[in-house]
Motif scaffolding. Structure first.
Motif, PDB file in Angstrom:
ATOM      1  N   THR A 167       0.809  -1.229   0.000  1.00  0.00           N
ATOM      2  CA  THR A 167       0.000   0.000   0.000  1.00  0.00           C
ATOM      3  C   THR A 167       0.838   1.271   0.000  1.00  0.00           C
ATOM      4  O   THR A 167       0.297   2.365  -0.204  1.00  0.00           O
ATOM      5  CB  THR A 167      -0.915   0.034   1.233  1.00  0.00           C
ATOM      6  OG1 THR A 167      -0.101   0.050   2.423  1.00  0.00           O
ATOM      7  CG2 THR A 167      -1.843  -1.170   1.255  1.00  0.00           C
ATOM      8  N   LYS A 168       2.166   1.138   0.250  1.00  0.00           N
ATOM      9  CA  LYS A 168       3.067   2.298   0.345  1.00  0.00           C
ATOM     10  C   LYS A 168       2.725   3.188   1.539  1.00  0.00           C
ATOM     11  O   LYS A 168       3.066   4.374   1.553  1.00  0.00           O
ATOM     12  CB  LYS A 168       3.029   3.132  -0.942  1.00  0.00           C
ATOM     13  CG  LYS A 168       3.227   2.326  -2.218  1.00  0.00           C
ATOM     14  CD  LYS A 168       4.532   1.569  -2.226  1.00  0.00           C
ATOM     15  CE  LYS A 168       4.701   0.780  -3.524  1.00  0.00           C
ATOM     16  NZ  LYS A 168       5.926  -0.060  -3.523  1.00  0.00           N
ATOM     17  N   GLU A 198       4.485   2.633  10.659  1.00  0.00           N
ATOM     18  CA  GLU A 198       4.066   3.372  11.849  1.00  0.00           C
ATOM     19  C   GLU A 198       2.622   3.843  11.720  1.00  0.00           C
ATOM     20  O   GLU A 198       1.846   3.802  12.691  1.00  0.00           O
ATOM     21  CB  GLU A 198       4.984   4.577  12.074  1.00  0.00           C
ATOM     22  CG  GLU A 198       6.415   4.227  12.432  1.00  0.00           C
ATOM     23  CD  GLU A 198       7.256   3.854  11.217  1.00  0.00           C
ATOM     24  OE1 GLU A 198       6.723   3.916  10.079  1.00  0.00           O
ATOM     25  OE2 GLU A 198       8.424   3.493  11.406  1.00  0.00           O
ATOM     26  N   PHE A 199       2.238   4.283  10.511  1.00  0.00           N
ATOM     27  CA  PHE A 199       0.862   4.728  10.303  1.00  0.00           C
ATOM     28  C   PHE A 199      -0.106   3.552  10.391  1.00  0.00           C
ATOM     29  O   PHE A 199      -1.192   3.668  10.971  1.00  0.00           O
ATOM     30  CB  PHE A 199       0.727   5.412   8.946  1.00  0.00           C
ATOM     31  CG  PHE A 199       1.434   6.742   8.857  1.00  0.00           C
ATOM     32  CD1 PHE A 199       1.789   7.436  10.002  1.00  0.00           C
ATOM     33  CD2 PHE A 199       1.748   7.299   7.624  1.00  0.00           C
ATOM     34  CE1 PHE A 199       2.436   8.665   9.927  1.00  0.00           C
ATOM     35  CE2 PHE A 199       2.395   8.526   7.543  1.00  0.00           C
ATOM     36  CZ  PHE A 199       2.741   9.207   8.693  1.00  0.00           C
ATOM     37  N   LEU A 252      -1.718  10.330  12.817  1.00  0.00           N
ATOM     38  CA  LEU A 252      -1.692  10.356  11.354  1.00  0.00           C
ATOM     39  C   LEU A 252      -1.816  11.785  10.842  1.00  0.00           C
ATOM     40  O   LEU A 252      -2.324  12.668  11.539  1.00  0.00           O
ATOM     41  CB  LEU A 252      -2.849   9.523  10.796  1.00  0.00           C
ATOM     42  CG  LEU A 252      -2.904   8.051  11.193  1.00  0.00           C
ATOM     43  CD1 LEU A 252      -4.136   7.407  10.588  1.00  0.00           C
ATOM     44  CD2 LEU A 252      -1.656   7.325  10.745  1.00  0.00           C
ATOM     45  N   PRO A 253      -1.362  12.027   9.609  1.00  0.00           N
ATOM     46  CA  PRO A 253      -1.622  13.336   8.990  1.00  0.00           C
ATOM     47  C   PRO A 253      -3.124  13.574   8.935  1.00  0.00           C
ATOM     48  O   PRO A 253      -3.899  12.668   8.637  1.00  0.00           O
ATOM     49  CB  PRO A 253      -1.020  13.191   7.585  1.00  0.00           C
ATOM     50  CG  PRO A 253      -0.043  12.070   7.687  1.00  0.00           C
ATOM     51  CD  PRO A 253      -0.584  11.140   8.723  1.00  0.00           C
ATOM     52  N   GLN A 254      -3.524  14.798   9.227  1.00  0.00           N
ATOM     53  CA  GLN A 254      -4.949  15.090   9.319  1.00  0.00           C
ATOM     54  C   GLN A 254      -5.550  15.398   7.945  1.00  0.00           C
ATOM     55  O   GLN A 254      -4.858  15.471   6.941  1.00  0.00           O
ATOM     56  CB  GLN A 254      -5.175  16.256  10.285  1.00  0.00           C
ATOM     57  CG  GLN A 254      -4.748  15.947  11.707  1.00  0.00           C
ATOM     58  CD  GLN A 254      -5.443  14.716  12.274  1.00  0.00           C
ATOM     59  OE1 GLN A 254      -6.674  14.655  12.313  1.00  0.00           O
ATOM     60  NE2 GLN A 254      -4.665  13.730  12.702  1.00  0.00           N
ATOM     61  N   PHE A 273      -5.961   6.628   3.856  1.00  0.00           N
ATOM     62  CA  PHE A 273      -5.282   5.458   4.420  1.00  0.00           C
ATOM     63  C   PHE A 273      -6.277   4.343   4.722  1.00  0.00           C
ATOM     64  O   PHE A 273      -6.029   3.169   4.433  1.00  0.00           O
ATOM     65  CB  PHE A 273      -4.542   5.849   5.704  1.00  0.00           C
ATOM     66  CG  PHE A 273      -3.328   6.705   5.473  1.00  0.00           C
ATOM     67  CD1 PHE A 273      -2.702   6.731   4.231  1.00  0.00           C
ATOM     68  CD2 PHE A 273      -2.806   7.490   6.492  1.00  0.00           C
ATOM     69  CE1 PHE A 273      -1.578   7.516   4.017  1.00  0.00           C
ATOM     70  CE2 PHE A 273      -1.687   8.271   6.287  1.00  0.00           C
ATOM     71  CZ  PHE A 273      -1.076   8.291   5.046  1.00  0.00           C
ATOM     72  N   ILE A 274      -7.417   4.721   5.324  1.00  0.00           N
ATOM     73  CA  ILE A 274      -8.431   3.716   5.672  1.00  0.00           C
ATOM     74  C   ILE A 274      -8.956   3.036   4.413  1.00  0.00           C
ATOM     75  O   ILE A 274      -9.103   1.808   4.349  1.00  0.00           O
ATOM     76  CB  ILE A 274      -9.587   4.373   6.454  1.00  0.00           C
ATOM     77  CG1 ILE A 274      -9.096   4.823   7.834  1.00  0.00           C
ATOM     78  CG2 ILE A 274     -10.763   3.417   6.597  1.00  0.00           C
ATOM     79  CD1 ILE A 274     -10.128   5.595   8.639  1.00  0.00           C
ATOM     80  N   ARG A 275      -9.239   3.830   3.393  1.00  0.00           N
ATOM     81  CA  ARG A 275      -9.768   3.270   2.145  1.00  0.00           C
ATOM     82  C   ARG A 275      -8.758   2.317   1.500  1.00  0.00           C
ATOM     83  O   ARG A 275      -9.110   1.219   1.056  1.00  0.00           O
ATOM     84  CB  ARG A 275     -10.125   4.414   1.187  1.00  0.00           C
ATOM     85  CG  ARG A 275     -10.799   3.963  -0.102  1.00  0.00           C
ATOM     86  CD  ARG A 275     -11.093   5.171  -0.993  1.00  0.00           C
ATOM     87  NE  ARG A 275     -12.017   6.089  -0.348  1.00  0.00           N
ATOM     88  CZ  ARG A 275     -13.340   5.947  -0.389  1.00  0.00           C
ATOM     89  NH1 ARG A 275     -13.874   4.916  -1.037  1.00  0.00           N
ATOM     90  NH2 ARG A 275     -14.121   6.825   0.210  1.00  0.00           N
ATOM     91  N   THR A 276      -7.487   2.730   1.458  1.00  0.00           N
ATOM     92  CA  THR A 276      -6.450   1.902   0.834  1.00  0.00           C
ATOM     93  C   THR A 276      -6.238   0.602   1.610  1.00  0.00           C
ATOM     94  O   THR A 276      -6.115  -0.486   1.021  1.00  0.00           O
ATOM     95  CB  THR A 276      -5.129   2.688   0.764  1.00  0.00           C
ATOM     96  OG1 THR A 276      -5.336   3.893   0.015  1.00  0.00           O
ATOM     97  CG2 THR A 276      -4.044   1.866   0.086  1.00  0.00           C
TER      98      THR A 276
END
Length: 212
Positions: A29-30, A34-35, A47-49, A56-59
């Motif tokens: 997923t790249k 840590e994320f 996480l970045p906002q 990220f969730i979708r991927t």
């Protein structure tokens, strides 16, 4: 009672069920390990906002074969995130569009086009009524000395009456004119006047000195 899983727990259970490590998911997923770890811990503050969290969730969901919309719904439920709302609801906007376009039937559009063409034609007619004839005198030049007879040449519009010193001169099909004047020695003024059918006129004068 069925346990309501969080986003992190759902991802973690499914990942382990598929015998995948966080490193495996990160490689495909790249997304940094840590994320991914923060997501599985439901620590979304790490996480970045903005749109990154949902991305990220979708991927992650797609990688595990989960329905991303279902997972995002759980995320919104647990963290109070509201789905993006439209500025204007469809029920308000679409009837307005239909009511507007209902007036633009083929007959109405045809009448509108005819009206526009007629308006443009009238504008051009008004401009032509106000336009003065164009007169260009190529010879003689102003403030020059010459001998008699003096040759006068120039061009103008094709639909005008041209006079030189009150004598009417004929035009060719291109609006060009020429004539010769017998003038007395001394300072003379040549007056070229063009008048169109609407009564608009243009006058060009040449001051010359006639020598022997």
């Amino acid at each position: 009672m069925t346990e309501m899983k969080s986003v992190g727990r759902l991802f973690q259970d499914e990942r382990k069920l598929q015998h995948k490590t966080l490193e495996d998911i990160a490689k495909r997923t790249k997304i940094h390990v840590e994320f991914l770890s923060s997501i599985e811990s439901d620590d979304f503050s790490a996480l970045p906002q903005g749109p990154f969290v949902k991305g990220f969730i979708r991927t992650y969901a797609l990688e595990l074969g989960l329905d991303p919309e279902h997972v995002l719904a759980i995320y919104r439920r647990d963290f109070g995130v509201q789905p993006q709302q439209k500025l204007v609801p469809d029920g308000v906007l679409y009837p307005l569009k239909r009511s507007v376009w209902r007036w633009f039937s083929p007959k109405t559009l045809g009448a509108l086009i005819v009206t526009c063409v007629a308006g443009v034609f009238l504008i051009f007619q008004l401009i032509s009524l106000q336009r003065l004839p164009i007169v260009v005198v190529s010879s003689p030049s102003d403030n020059t000395s010459t001998k008699s007879p003096v040759f006068v040449k120039g061009r103008t519009d094709t639909d005008v009456v041209i006079t030189i010193n009150d004598a009417q001169i004929s035009l060719n099909q291109d609006g060009e004119f020429q004539t010769s004047l017998e003038l007395s020695t001394g300072d003379q003024t040549i007056t070229v006047r063009a008048e169109n059918r609407k009564g608009k006129s243009t006058i060009v004068r040449r001051s010359i000195s006639v020598v022997q």
